[in-house]
Design a protein around this motif. Structure first.
Motif, PDB file in Angstrom:
ATOM      1  N   THR A 167      22.995 -34.372 -10.824  1.00  0.00           N
ATOM      2  CA  THR A 167      22.485 -33.150 -11.435  1.00  0.00           C
ATOM      3  C   THR A 167      21.473 -33.513 -12.511  1.00  0.00           C
ATOM      4  O   THR A 167      21.249 -34.691 -12.804  1.00  0.00           O
ATOM      5  N   ARG A 172      14.835 -31.771  -1.734  1.00  0.00           N
ATOM      6  CA  ARG A 172      15.547 -32.344  -2.868  1.00  0.00           C
ATOM      7  C   ARG A 172      14.973 -33.720  -3.159  1.00  0.00           C
ATOM      8  O   ARG A 172      14.684 -34.485  -2.231  1.00  0.00           O
ATOM      9  N   TRP A 189      17.290 -26.583  -5.114  1.00  0.00           N
ATOM     10  CA  TRP A 189      17.191 -27.898  -5.764  1.00  0.00           C
ATOM     11  C   TRP A 189      15.812 -28.164  -6.367  1.00  0.00           C
ATOM     12  O   TRP A 189      15.454 -29.297  -6.634  1.00  0.00           O
ATOM     13  N   LEU A 237      22.102 -32.873   0.801  1.00  0.00           N
ATOM     14  CA  LEU A 237      21.100 -31.881   1.192  1.00  0.00           C
ATOM     15  C   LEU A 237      21.471 -31.397   2.595  1.00  0.00           C
ATOM     16  O   LEU A 237      21.233 -32.092   3.580  1.00  0.00           O
ATOM     17  N   LEU A 283      21.056 -25.356  -8.242  1.00  0.00           N
ATOM     18  CA  LEU A 283      22.085 -26.251  -7.717  1.00  0.00           C
ATOM     19  C   LEU A 283      22.009 -27.659  -8.305  1.00  0.00           C
ATOM     20  O   LEU A 283      22.788 -28.543  -7.922  1.00  0.00           O
ATOM     21  N   LEU A 284      21.088 -27.855  -9.253  1.00  0.00           N
ATOM     22  CA  LEU A 284      21.054 -29.093 -10.038  1.00  0.00           C
ATOM     23  C   LEU A 284      21.676 -28.896 -11.418  1.00  0.00           C
ATOM     24  O   LEU A 284      21.647 -29.807 -12.244  1.00  0.00           O
ATOM     25  N   GLN A 305      13.272 -27.068 -12.326  1.00  0.00           N
ATOM     26  CA  GLN A 305      14.258 -27.649 -11.417  1.00  0.00           C
ATOM     27  C   GLN A 305      14.949 -26.548 -10.597  1.00  0.00           C
ATOM     28  O   GLN A 305      14.291 -25.616 -10.167  1.00  0.00           O
ATOM     29  N   SER A 325      24.194 -19.131  -5.362  1.00  0.00           N
ATOM     30  CA  SER A 325      23.124 -19.151  -6.360  1.00  0.00           C
ATOM     31  C   SER A 325      22.764 -17.742  -6.806  1.00  0.00           C
ATOM     32  O   SER A 325      22.555 -17.489  -7.993  1.00  0.00           O
ATOM     33  N   ASP A 381      27.799 -31.081  -7.233  1.00  0.00           N
ATOM     34  CA  ASP A 381      27.223 -32.374  -6.873  1.00  0.00           C
ATOM     35  C   ASP A 381      27.222 -33.381  -8.019  1.00  0.00           C
ATOM     36  O   ASP A 381      26.647 -34.462  -7.883  1.00  0.00           O
ATOM     37  N   SER A 391      27.043 -27.194 -10.793  1.00  0.00           N
ATOM     38  CA  SER A 391      26.887 -27.811  -9.484  1.00  0.00           C
ATOM     39  C   SER A 391      28.126 -28.607  -9.113  1.00  0.00           C
ATOM     40  O   SER A 391      28.723 -29.284  -9.951  1.00  0.00           O
TER      41      SER A 391
END
Length: 338
Positions: A193, A227, A11, A233, A181-182, A178, A272, A189, A187
């Motif tokens: 992001t 993060r 992150w 997280l 995982l962003l 960055q 990743s 998430d 991602s």
């Protein structure tokens, strides 16, 4: 040594800037190029005399006197931030910005700060990168070539990077920003992001580097991940626990506390690695994992605790750990070959 990409596995805030500066000096890189979104992510490097270098626009490779620095065409440029870093670091004769970079304007910054979804839900930095990127996609943004103040620094960074990388005696380093995982499109998430992807492939695309020149992908793995902003997280520590351990961190751009984890999620790390294809790993913030290694610079100082994490990281990524970051100073690094 044609081209190396430095990419963050998780992150962000993992020490990519320090890694870029260290490798630029060690390998006497000819050119360091900034990839990524824009000025919404920063890098900090502490020299051995205690001087702290903070940057948001230019890569830190300039800490090697023979390394030129550039901003890739896929990166948003803020003319004020660019000018400040050129002046502070004395880079007027060594800095280049691709003429096709889209420009962040004060209006973009105002729009982002006024957007409750971006600020309160997503937790963005308020640097105008989201609105500027949106305008660029809609073909409404200004480009670097449209601004007189950037004219002395304009060039074709893609052409220059490929020219240098074609010479086997020279090295181009691409510093990503960055974390993987962003990534906007990769991602799970979303919407927590950034506004683009942050992988090794995205980095060479930001620069316009021919993939055939790429010889090394160094994936930076933070021993205790962190993060900033919203989103999950795994293994998150409380702010009080991070303070108690002496591992609390604060963002370079915003000054906000970084949320800290007490361990690496190896399933996410494996994912990743599958996206980035690392050839080697830089394991950073090892002193947060084990304070006994802080500031150490020889392999015999690596503790059993750090060795166990090295083994786990290598199993998850399928790549060897070759660099260990052991402290805040630029030369707090161990070359790891075991």
């Amino acid at each position: 040594m044609p081209a190396t990409v430095i990419v963050d596995a998780l992150w962000g805030d993992s020490g990519k800037g320090k890694t870029c500066a260290y490798l630029s000096r060690r390998d006497d890189a000819a050119l360091a190029v900034r990839a990524g979104i824009g000025t919404n992510a920063g890098a900090s490097v502490t020299l051995d005399d205690g001087t702290e270098i903070r940057a948001r626009q230019l890569p830190t490779g300039w800490l090697n006197p023979g390394t030129r620095v550039a901003v890739g065409s896929g990166v948003l440029v803020d003319p004020t931030v660019f000018a400040d870093e050129v002046a502070r670091f004395g880079l007027a004769d060594r800095a280049m910005v691709d003429r096709r970079c889209a420009v962040i304007t004060p209006e973009h910054i105002e729009r982002e700060k006024a957007d409750d979804h971006l600020i309160k839900v997503v937790g963005t930095t308020g640097t105008g990168t989201g609105p500027a990127r949106s305008d660029f996609v809609l073909r409404k943004a200004k480009q670097a070539r449209d601004l007189d103040e950037l004219r002395p620094y304009l060039g074709d960074v893609a052409a220059e990077a490929n020219r240098i990388a074609a010479d086997p005696g020279q090295l181009v380093i691409i510093e990503g920003s960055q974390g993987t995982l962003l990534s906007l499109a990769l991602s799970d998430d979303y919407p927590y992001t950034t506004s683009g992807n942050c992988t090794s492939a995205a980095a060479i695309n930001d620069v316009g580097l021919n993939w055939q020149h790429l010889t090394e992908v160094i994936m930076v793995v933070k021993a205790l991940p962190s993060r900033v902003g919203e989103g999950p997280l795994p293994y998150e520590l409380s702010a009080g626990e991070a303070e108690r351990r002496g591992i609390a961190e604060y963002g370079v751009v915003t000054g906000r506390p970084r949320r800290k984890a007490g361990a690496i999620d190896y399933d996410l790390l494996e994912y990743s690695a599958s996206l980035n294809g690392p050839t080697s790993i830089a394991l950073t913030f090892c002193d947060h994992l084990d304070p006994a290694v802080r500031g150490r610079r020889t392999a015999d100082a690596v503790s059993d605790r750090v060795r166990r994490v090295i083994a786990d990281v290598e199993r998850a990524t399928g790549a060897p750990v070759t660099l260990l970051d052991t402290g805040p100073r630029l030369d707090d690094v161990i070359i790891w070959t075991m």
